[in-house]
Structures are given as structure tokens and as C-alpha cells.
Design an enzyme around this catalytic site. Sequence first.
Site, short mmCIF file in Angstrom:
data_model
loop_
_atom_site.label_atom_id
_atom_site.label_comp_id
_atom_site.label_asym_id
_atom_site.label_seq_id
_atom_site.Cartn_x
_atom_site.Cartn_y
_atom_site.Cartn_z
N GLU A 174 -3.84 7.38 -4.82
CA GLU A 174 -3.98 6.37 -5.86
C GLU A 174 -5.27 6.63 -6.64
O GLU A 174 -6.35 6.60 -6.05
CB GLU A 174 -4.02 4.98 -5.23
CG GLU A 174 -3.75 3.86 -6.20
CD GLU A 174 -3.59 2.53 -5.48
OE1 GLU A 174 -2.47 1.97 -5.53
OE2 GLU A 174 -4.57 2.06 -4.88
N HIS A 232 -2.00 -0.70 -10.03
CA HIS A 232 -2.53 -1.60 -8.99
C HIS A 232 -3.03 -2.92 -9.61
O HIS A 232 -4.19 -3.30 -9.47
CB HIS A 232 -3.66 -0.91 -8.22
CG HIS A 232 -3.85 -1.46 -6.84
ND1 HIS A 232 -4.18 -0.69 -5.76
CD2 HIS A 232 -3.75 -2.73 -6.35
CE1 HIS A 232 -4.28 -1.43 -4.67
NE2 HIS A 232 -4.02 -2.68 -5.01
N ARG A 260 0.84 -1.18 0.00
CA ARG A 260 0.00 0.00 0.00
C ARG A 260 0.89 1.24 0.00
O ARG A 260 1.94 1.27 0.63
CB ARG A 260 -0.93 0.03 1.23
CG ARG A 260 -2.08 -0.97 1.18
CD ARG A 260 -3.08 -0.64 0.07
NE ARG A 260 -4.22 -1.54 0.06
CZ ARG A 260 -4.29 -2.67 -0.63
NH1 ARG A 260 -3.24 -3.05 -1.36
NH2 ARG A 260 -5.39 -3.40 -0.61
#
Length: 337
Positions: A276, A295, A248
Site C-alpha cells: 500500500e 485508503h 487490510r
Amino acid sequence: MPTSELPRALFAMHPVHLPELFPPRLMTRLTALARIDPALVVRDFGDPAVAGMLAETEVLITGWGCPRIDEAVLVAAPRLRAVLHAAGSVRDLIAPEVWDRGVAVSNAVQANALPVAEFALAAILLSGKDAFGLRERFRAEHVYPPSADHAAVGNLGRRVGIIGASRVGRRLFELLRPFDFAVTLYDPCVDAVEAAALGVELVPLDELMRTSDIVSLHAPDIPETYRMLDRRRLSLMPDGSVLVNTSRGALVDPDALTDELVRGRIGAVLDVTEPEPLPADSPLYRLPNVFLTPHIAGSLGNELERLGRTVVDELALLGAGAPLAHAVRQADMVTSA
């Protein structure tokens, strides 16, 4: 088992994920294990049309987009005895009342760990060969660089530091074993005996940052790990080393990382960032020493079926009265994502 004795189940997730997680062959197996409408997916537990179904539901099969399961849901679903989550963390999904009532909870974290570990392995191997940097140079110059420029390239004896003996981290240890790497680990929840059993050397975090050619981040996103790689720790990384983050973005100070990368002192393979996605004007999109992906390390495409298969296997165990293979406990929430 007669159909009338099968547990009554209900899907709760965003409908787009249902056919990805449970393609026809898997849905056929699932419907043989539970009384469930394969075309019905709940997105709002408060919908009056759902009330009658919740009253009979014994098993909730959840996924991305499922609303939080809280006291109101438990009141509406008095027969609920299991939540089988076809995705990773249940931290934001399961309210404390669910644990208090003794509802069994399971997730597919283990299944999702495999593609993340595979992605990290690929990033480590390619980083050790400087594949990302040499690609950029080749695109710009259109000639092979002289062999003298490759003196520091290669994976023989490369020092790889893994932060976090999570499920992903442990799977990555297994994938790294056939290669000629020196692997170190930082994890405050692992002792030297367990590290030895995993086949890695346990070191303090600062030492790992200072001595690793490649650092791969696999710690959970919890308050204790917020910004664990701050400006000071990032400055410990050797010149030319590479940070791989498939965990993360919150675990890394984004300003400090950007500064290091803009300077060109280190490189990075970033599947996750903070925020993000990054804003359009972020320099990380354009830096030659940054390999940025959207991602994608976790389960994607045909890998999603593996998550659904985990749930179906859990449903079979539940029907047989056996313990769930991937049960989640409330205590796990302290150290897990």
C-alpha cells in the site's frame, strides 16, 4: 472542579492532526476538563525539553504519529494514569509495561468504525447495481445498454457475506437491515446464538465464499487472519461476484487476487491493498472490474472530529471517576487489530 484539581494532560501525535481532531469548539471543551497546552504537541518522548512536562503528566492524549509508549516513557511519566488515543488500534503504540503498571487505555475504534461501515454499505449497494462496471461500459460506448443486459443486476435478495463481526462488521449489520439482502457471517469468535442476536446467519468461511454475491472483509489484521483469503478460497467465489476490502490488504493473497481480477472472473472494491499503495505498474489501476480508492474508508476530513469527541468524552468520564466507555484491555490485543 477548580482548575488546580484538573488532571494535567499532554498531546502526543503528529501536529498536523491536532486541529483536525480537536477543532476550536472541541478544544474549548477539552481545556475545561484538563490542564493542557492546546498549542503543544509532543513527537519525541526522549526530547530533553519534554522531560519536565512528562514528569507532571497524568493523561496522554495520543493520535497518529505518536511514538511508542514504553518503559522509558513510564519512567519519565511516573504520574501517568491514562492514555486516550484519538485513533484506532493501539497495538503498536502501547508496550506491555503500560498494561503491567495499570495505566488505563482507551481508543476511538468505535467512532472510526462508523465511516468504514458506511463506505462498505455504499460499496455493497453500488456493486449490487453493477454501478462500477456499467459506468466503465457507459464511458466506453456512450449508449445505454439494453435492458436484457441488466437481468443479473439488482439488490433484491442479494447474498452478502461479512467476514468478521468486528466493530465495523457489527455496525454494517445494522446499516444493512433496511435492505432486502440475505446476510451471512463468518467469525470463529461468534457462536450461533450471538449470530442470531445480530440478525445474521453464521456459516463456515468456505461456504460464505462459495455462496455470496458480495463478500465484505472486516476481520482484524492478526497472525491468524494473514492471507485468510488465499488462492483456493478466492476461487470459490462465484463468477461475477465482488470482493469489498476496507480492512487490510494482508488478509488477501495479492497475487491470487490479481490473477482473478485480471481474468475478469470477479470484481473488487479495494480501499486497502498489499503493498500500500500498489506499485505504479499494477494492473489493478487499469482494470474495469476494480474500483480502487486510496485508503479513505476510515475517518477523513470532518469525520476526524468524531474521534476527538470520543477522547473528550473519555476525559470527562476520567475526571468524574467513572469507567472509560471505550477502555482497551491487554487481552483485547489477541483478537483486535
